[in-house]
Scaffold this motif. Structure first.
Motif, PDB file in Angstrom:
ATOM      1  N   GLY A  15     -11.802 -47.548  14.254  1.00  0.00           N
ATOM      2  CA  GLY A  15     -12.799 -48.577  15.175  1.00  0.00           C
ATOM      3  C   GLY A  15     -13.832 -48.059  16.003  1.00  0.00           C
ATOM      4  N   PHE A  16     -14.239 -48.186  17.114  1.00  0.00           N
ATOM      5  CA  PHE A  16     -15.592 -47.699  17.571  1.00  0.00           C
ATOM      6  C   PHE A  16     -15.167 -46.987  19.175  1.00  0.00           C
ATOM      7  CE2 PHE A  16     -17.121 -50.837  14.893  1.00  0.00           C
ATOM      8  CZ  PHE A  16     -18.208 -50.029  14.269  1.00  0.00           C
ATOM      9  N   ALA A  17     -15.330 -45.790  19.142  1.00  0.00           N
ATOM     10  CA  ALA A  17     -15.012 -45.212  20.569  1.00  0.00           C
ATOM     11  C   ALA A  17     -15.973 -45.131  21.461  1.00  0.00           C
ATOM     12  CB  ALA A  17     -14.545 -43.537  20.112  1.00  0.00           C
ATOM     13  N   THR A  18     -15.476 -45.075  22.781  1.00  0.00           N
ATOM     14  CA  THR A  18     -16.562 -44.909  23.800  1.00  0.00           C
ATOM     15  C   THR A  18     -17.213 -43.271  23.882  1.00  0.00           C
ATOM     16  OG1 THR A  18     -15.316 -46.343  25.586  1.00  0.00           O
ATOM     17  CG2 THR A  18     -16.624 -44.462  26.338  1.00  0.00           C
ATOM     18  N   ILE A  19     -18.559 -43.509  24.149  1.00  0.00           N
ATOM     19  CA  ILE A  19     -19.030 -42.068  24.056  1.00  0.00           C
ATOM     20  C   ILE A  19     -18.954 -41.725  25.511  1.00  0.00           C
ATOM     21  CG2 ILE A  19     -21.568 -41.329  23.890  1.00  0.00           C
ATOM     22  CD1 ILE A  19     -22.124 -43.816  22.105  1.00  0.00           C
ATOM     23  N   LYS A  20     -18.459 -40.475  25.475  1.00  0.00           N
ATOM     24  CA  LYS A  20     -17.973 -39.982  26.661  1.00  0.00           C
ATOM     25  C   LYS A  20     -19.251 -39.342  27.423  1.00  0.00           C
ATOM     26  CE  LYS A  20     -14.463 -36.812  28.965  1.00  0.00           C
ATOM     27  NZ  LYS A  20     -13.434 -35.891  28.792  1.00  0.00           N
ATOM     28  N   ASP A  21     -20.279 -38.733  26.411  1.00  0.00           N
ATOM     29  CA  ASP A  21     -21.208 -37.977  27.211  1.00  0.00           C
ATOM     30  C   ASP A  21     -22.434 -38.262  26.191  1.00  0.00           C
ATOM     31  OD1 ASP A  21     -23.089 -36.238  28.051  1.00  0.00           O
ATOM     32  OD2 ASP A  21     -21.907 -34.901  28.781  1.00  0.00           O
ATOM     33  N   LEU A  22     -23.682 -38.960  26.394  1.00  0.00           N
ATOM     34  CA  LEU A  22     -24.743 -39.302  25.721  1.00  0.00           C
ATOM     35  C   LEU A  22     -25.690 -38.093  25.429  1.00  0.00           C
ATOM     36  CD1 LEU A  22     -25.836 -42.822  27.045  1.00  0.00           C
ATOM     37  CD2 LEU A  22     -25.168 -42.185  24.741  1.00  0.00           C
ATOM     38  N   ARG A  23     -25.388 -37.029  26.154  1.00  0.00           N
ATOM     39  CA  ARG A  23     -26.165 -35.988  25.949  1.00  0.00           C
ATOM     40  C   ARG A  23     -25.717 -35.182  24.703  1.00  0.00           C
ATOM     41  NH1 ARG A  23     -25.206 -32.901  31.450  1.00  0.00           N
ATOM     42  NH2 ARG A  23     -23.201 -33.828  30.935  1.00  0.00           N
ATOM     43  N   ASP A  24     -24.443 -35.055  24.508  1.00  0.00           N
ATOM     44  CA  ASP A  24     -24.054 -34.554  23.236  1.00  0.00           C
ATOM     45  C   ASP A  24     -23.167 -35.317  22.207  1.00  0.00           C
ATOM     46  OD1 ASP A  24     -21.524 -34.596  24.583  1.00  0.00           O
ATOM     47  OD2 ASP A  24     -21.364 -32.571  25.099  1.00  0.00           O
ATOM     48  N   HIS A  25     -22.959 -36.664  22.849  1.00  0.00           N
ATOM     49  CA  HIS A  25     -22.348 -37.513  21.804  1.00  0.00           C
ATOM     50  C   HIS A  25     -20.788 -37.367  21.616  1.00  0.00           C
ATOM     51  CE1 HIS A  25     -26.258 -38.594  20.027  1.00  0.00           C
ATOM     52  NE2 HIS A  25     -26.224 -38.989  21.259  1.00  0.00           N
ATOM     53  N   ARG A  26     -20.366 -36.596  22.463  1.00  0.00           N
ATOM     54  CA  ARG A  26     -18.698 -36.701  22.594  1.00  0.00           C
ATOM     55  C   ARG A  26     -18.171 -37.919  23.017  1.00  0.00           C
ATOM     56  NH1 ARG A  26     -16.910 -33.454  27.203  1.00  0.00           N
ATOM     57  NH2 ARG A  26     -19.221 -33.481  28.113  1.00  0.00           N
ATOM     58  N   LEU A  27     -16.863 -38.169  22.308  1.00  0.00           N
ATOM     59  CA  LEU A  27     -16.233 -39.418  22.343  1.00  0.00           C
ATOM     60  C   LEU A  27     -14.901 -39.406  23.204  1.00  0.00           C
ATOM     61  CD1 LEU A  27     -16.567 -40.386  18.401  1.00  0.00           C
ATOM     62  CD2 LEU A  27     -18.019 -40.893  20.361  1.00  0.00           C
ATOM     63  N   ASP A  28     -14.712 -40.308  23.559  1.00  0.00           N
ATOM     64  CA  ASP A  28     -13.417 -40.983  24.517  1.00  0.00           C
ATOM     65  C   ASP A  28     -12.493 -41.643  23.658  1.00  0.00           C
ATOM     66  OD1 ASP A  28     -11.868 -40.581  26.375  1.00  0.00           O
ATOM     67  OD2 ASP A  28     -12.931 -41.274  27.829  1.00  0.00           O
ATOM     68  N   ASN A  29     -11.211 -41.545  23.967  1.00  0.00           N
ATOM     69  CA  ASN A  29     -10.355 -42.480  22.946  1.00  0.00           C
ATOM     70  C   ASN A  29     -10.197 -43.587  23.503  1.00  0.00           C
ATOM     71  OD1 ASN A  29      -8.302 -42.713  21.025  1.00  0.00           O
ATOM     72  ND2 ASN A  29      -6.839 -41.762  22.007  1.00  0.00           N
ATOM     73  N   ARG A  30     -11.109 -44.441  23.576  1.00  0.00           N
ATOM     74  CA  ARG A  30     -10.932 -45.892  24.392  1.00  0.00           C
ATOM     75  C   ARG A  30     -12.104 -46.734  23.502  1.00  0.00           C
ATOM     76  NH1 ARG A  30     -11.078 -47.728  30.792  1.00  0.00           N
ATOM     77  NH2 ARG A  30     -10.257 -49.646  30.073  1.00  0.00           N
ATOM     78  N   MET A  31     -11.583 -48.021  23.289  1.00  0.00           N
ATOM     79  CA  MET A  31     -12.427 -48.916  22.950  1.00  0.00           C
ATOM     80  C   MET A  31     -12.037 -50.400  23.828  1.00  0.00           C
ATOM     81  SD  MET A  31     -12.959 -50.982  19.235  1.00  0.00           S
ATOM     82  CE  MET A  31     -11.614 -52.474  19.167  1.00  0.00           C
ATOM     83  N   GLU A  32     -12.967 -50.566  24.747  1.00  0.00           N
ATOM     84  CA  GLU A  32     -12.809 -51.333  25.868  1.00  0.00           C
ATOM     85  C   GLU A  32     -12.940 -53.068  25.236  1.00  0.00           C
ATOM     86  OE1 GLU A  32     -13.675 -51.322  29.938  1.00  0.00           O
ATOM     87  OE2 GLU A  32     -14.633 -49.271  29.621  1.00  0.00           O
ATOM     88  N   SER A  33     -12.450 -54.027  25.593  1.00  0.00           N
ATOM     89  CA  SER A  33     -12.176 -55.304  24.957  1.00  0.00           C
ATOM     90  C   SER A  33     -13.673 -56.051  24.955  1.00  0.00           C
ATOM     91  CB  SER A  33     -11.240 -56.023  25.793  1.00  0.00           C
ATOM     92  OG  SER A  33     -11.664 -56.376  27.227  1.00  0.00           O
ATOM     93  N   PHE A  34     -14.662 -55.544  25.810  1.00  0.00           N
ATOM     94  CA  PHE A  34     -15.757 -56.051  25.950  1.00  0.00           C
ATOM     95  C   PHE A  34     -16.600 -55.849  24.865  1.00  0.00           C
ATOM     96  CE2 PHE A  34     -16.231 -52.782  29.012  1.00  0.00           C
ATOM     97  CZ  PHE A  34     -17.264 -51.901  28.254  1.00  0.00           C
ATOM     98  N   PHE A  35     -16.104 -54.628  24.146  1.00  0.00           N
ATOM     99  CA  PHE A  35     -16.886 -54.198  22.617  1.00  0.00           C
ATOM    100  C   PHE A  35     -16.953 -55.528  21.771  1.00  0.00           C
ATOM    101  CE2 PHE A  35     -17.058 -52.435  18.504  1.00  0.00           C
ATOM    102  CZ  PHE A  35     -18.392 -52.183  18.666  1.00  0.00           C
ATOM    103  N   LEU A  36     -15.879 -56.167  21.660  1.00  0.00           N
ATOM    104  CA  LEU A  36     -15.691 -57.367  20.676  1.00  0.00           C
ATOM    105  C   LEU A  36     -16.064 -58.843  21.496  1.00  0.00           C
ATOM    106  CD1 LEU A  36     -12.300 -56.672  18.786  1.00  0.00           C
ATOM    107  CD2 LEU A  36     -14.729 -56.316  18.064  1.00  0.00           C
ATOM    108  N   ALA A  37     -16.056 -58.824  22.578  1.00  0.00           N
ATOM    109  CA  ALA A  37     -16.126 -60.194  23.585  1.00  0.00           C
ATOM    110  C   ALA A  37     -17.378 -60.146  23.714  1.00  0.00           C
ATOM    111  CB  ALA A  37     -15.071 -59.993  24.583  1.00  0.00           C
ATOM    112  N   GLU A  38     -18.165 -59.168  24.115  1.00  0.00           N
ATOM    113  CA  GLU A  38     -19.506 -59.140  24.570  1.00  0.00           C
ATOM    114  C   GLU A  38     -20.737 -58.493  23.564  1.00  0.00           C
ATOM    115  OE1 GLU A  38     -19.841 -58.835  28.945  1.00  0.00           O
ATOM    116  OE2 GLU A  38     -17.955 -58.318  28.815  1.00  0.00           O
TER     117      GLU A  38
END
Length: 522
Positions: A356-379
C-alpha cells in the motif's frame, strides 16, 4: 438566490482551447491519470486482502487496525472513488455486501445538543453523550454539519437534522469576537472560548468550508453572508503576504506564525466564491513548501522557512491537491497540473510500499509510519484523479442532465455542480431538491441550467438503477448521454422500483450518490 451559484457554475464551466495549459509544457495528463488509477488499486486491493474488515490498512506489516469505530472505514470511504474511476460494478458489489444485515436508525438525540445549540464533540449515535464527556468542542466540530444534515432533511422530509445544524452555526456566529473572529475551542455549555487562537486551520477549517458549501448546496444567502463577513476579518487580521497566520481572536495580534497543512484547502474554497487571484497567490506559497519537502509537513514555521518540531510528518493529506483541482477548473493554469505531477512522483517514490502507501513520519528524512488513513483513498486519490480527468462526469458543466419523473413533477439529476463534503464525498444538489413535497419549494435546476447553457433537446427518463459500466469506463459517457439513440436505449430499461417518493420512504431505503438514486423495497 441564484446568484450564489453563479461563481461555482462559472468557474467549473470555464474551458480553454485544446492544447493550452499542460500540453504546452509537455505534461502527459492521460499518463498521470492512469498512474493515479494504479495507485488507487494498489492500495485498495491490499486493504481488501490484508486489512478488511478493519478500519485501516497497516501497510508496513500488511495487516489492519481499527481506528474510528470498527466499521470498515477505508472501504466505505473509497466507495465513491470507485464511481469516479468508472468502476460501477465494484461499487455495486461493495454496496450489496455492506447492505447485508445493515439497517440505519438515525436519531438526533436531544442530549447531543446543548442549550447553546452547540453539540458535544463526541457522541455515540445509539446511546447519546457519555456522562463524562467534556463540554469543550472545537469550532469545526460544531460548524461541520449543515451539508450532511441538510441532505438528510431533504431526503427524509424530516427538518430536524437541518434545524439543529443551523442552530449550531448561528451559535458560533453569535459568539464571534468584536473584530469578527472565532477561536479554536469553545465550552458548549457556557459559550466561553477556551482556546482563543483564530485562524483557518485545524479545529476551525471545515466551519468556514461548510458555510460556503452549505450556501451553494442550499442556495442560502444567510450562510454566504456569514462567510463573507468572516472572510473580511480573516483578511484584515490573519493574512500576511498571502500567508494566513494564527492570531488572538479578540486583539488580532499574531499568536502562531505557522502554516498548517490542513489550511491548504483555503485556495480551493476561495475559488468557489470567485476570488481566484488571491487563491492562486496563496496556493503558490503552499506549493513552495511542497517542493521544499516533497509533501506538506503538518506545521511549517513561516519566518524560519522550516518544519516545526514534532510536526514534521505528512500523512498523505489531500488539501493542497483539492485546491489544485478546484483552481485548475477555474483557470486551466498548468502550474496546478505540475503540483499533481509532483504529488504522484513524491507519493510513489517516498510512500509506496509492497502493501500500500504508508504515512510519512518525517519529511526531513522520509521515514515511514505503519498507517494508511482512509482519506488517502477517499480524498487524496480522488482529487488527484479529478485533476487529471477533465472529462469526468463530476466536472459536468450543466450542458447535459437527466429529467426524472417524480410524484411531485419533473426533477433534474446528473447536471453537475456536485458539492463535496469535507471528506470529499460528492452530493448532487439537484437530488436534494427532488425530495420536496411542495412544488413551489423545488429548486428550478432545469431552468437554471438553461439560463447558463443553450440546449436543443431535453431528454426525459424514468428513475432507474445506474447501468453497469466496466472498470475503467466513465460512470456516464457524455457521448452516449447526448445522443438520442442512447437516450432511447436507456429509457427502454424497465425499473422494478417505484418512482421517487421521498416523503413516504424511510431513510434507509434511499441512497443518493453522485446524482444516481437507488431505491429498495425493504
Amino acid at each position: 438566490m441564484r446568484r450564489l451559484l453563479g461563481p461555482l457554475l462559472c468557474l467549473w464551466a470555464l474551458r480553454l482551447p485544446a492544447g493550452s495549459g499542460a500540453a504546452a509544457r509537455g505534461l502527459d495528463v492521460a499518463s498521470y491519470r492512469e498512474r493515479v488509477r494504479a495507485m488507487f488499486y494498489h492500495a485498495y486491493e491490499h486493504y481488501l486482502e490484508s486489512a478488511f474488515p478493519y478500519d485501516e490498512l497497516r501497510p508496513l506489516t500488511c495487516d489492519g487496525q481499527d481506528t474510528w469505530g470498527s466499521f470498515s472505514l477505508t472501504l466505505i470511504d473509497a466507495l465513491d472513488t470507485l464511481l469516479i474511476l468508472g468502476n460501477v460494478s465494484e461499487f455495486q458489489r461493495v454496496v450489496n455486501v455492506l447492505q447485508e444485515g445493515v439497517d440505519f436508525d438515525i436519531d438526533v438525540n436531544a442530549s447531543v445538543f446543548t442549550p447553546t445549540g452547540m453539540p458535544y464533540g463526541t457522541v455515540n449515535l445509539l446511546h447519546g453523550v457519555n456522562p463524562g464527556e467534556t463540554p469543550v468542542t472545537c469550532t469545526a466540530g460544531i460548524g461541520t454539519f449543515i451539508v450532511e444534515f441538510a441532505t438528510l432533511s431533504h431526503l427524509t422530509g424530516d427538518p430536524v437534522f437541518e434545524d439543529v445544524a443551523r442552530k449550531a452555526l448561528k451559535a458560533l456566529w453569535k459568539n464571534r469576537s468584536d473584530i469578527g473572529l472565532v477561536g479554536n475551542h469553545i465550552d458548549v455549555i457556557t459559550a466561553k472560548w477556551v482556546a482563543q487562537d483564530a485562524g483557518i486551520g485545524a479545529g476551525v477549517d471545515s466551519y468556514f468550508e461548510y458555510l460556503v458549501k452549505g450556501a451553494i448546496l442550499l442556495q442560502d444567502k444567510e450562510l454566504m453572508s456569514m462567510f463573507l463577513e468572516y472572510n473580511k476579518a480573516i483578511k484584515n487580521y490573519t493574512k500576511f503576504d498571502d500567508w494566513y497566520l494564527w492570531v488572538q481572536m479578540y486583539k488580532g495580534t499574531v499568536s502562531m506564525p505557522v502554516f498548517q497543512s490542513l489550511e491548504a484547502y483555503w485556495p480551493g474554497l476561495q475559488s468557489l466564491i470567485g476570488d481566484v487571484d488571491n487563491a492562486m497567490r496563496t496556493f503558490l506559497n503552499y506549493y513552495t513548501v511542497w517542493k521544499q519537502f516533497g509533501g506538506l509537513p503538518e506545521f511549517y514555521n513561516i519566518p524560519q522557512g522550516y518544519t516545526v518540531d514534532k510536526r514534521e510528518g505528512y500523512p498523505l493529506r489531500p488539501e493542497l491537491i483539492e485546491s489544485a483541482m478546484y483552481l485548475y477548473r477555474a483557470t486551466r493554469d498548468p502550474t496546478l497540473l505540475e503540483l499533481g505531477r509532483d504529488a504522484v512522483e513524491s507519493i510513489e517514490k517516498i510512500s509506496k510500499v509492497d502493501c500500500g502507501f504508508a504515512t510519512i513520519k518525517d519529511l526531513r528524512d522520509h521515514r515511514l509510519d505503519n498507517r494508511m488513513e482512509s482519506f488517502f483513498l477517499a480524498e487524496t486519490i480522488k482529487y488527484l484523479y479529478l485533476l487529471f480527468d477533465p472529462d469526468n462526469f463530476i466536472h459536468n458543466d450543466g450542458s447535459d442532465f437527466d429529467v426524472v419523473v417524480t410524484p411531485y413533477g419533473e426533477c433534474v439529476l446528473n447536471a453537475g455542480g456536485y458539492v463535496f463534503n469535507t471528506e470529499a464525498h460528492p452530493i448532487d444538489p439537484a437530488a436534494l431538491h427532488c425530495c420536496r413535497k411542495r412544488k413551489e419549494e423545488q429548486w428550478e435546476v432545469e431552468d437554471l441550467m438553461r439560463e447558463f447553457y443553450s440546449r436543443k433537446k431535453t431528454k426525459k427518463f424514468t428513475l432507474k438503477r445506474a447501468p453497469d459500466h466496466g472498470e475503467g469506463e466513465n460512470a456516464k459517457d457524455p457521448k452516449n448521454a447526448s445522443s438520442e439513440k442512447a437516450g432511447e436505449k436507456r429509457n427502454s430499461k424497465k425499473s422494478s422500483h417505484s418512482l421517487l417518493s421521498c416523503p413516504s420512504q424511510s431513510f434507509h431505503s434511499k441512497l443518493a450518490v453522485l446524482g444516481q438514486v437507488f431505491l429498495d423495497n425493504t
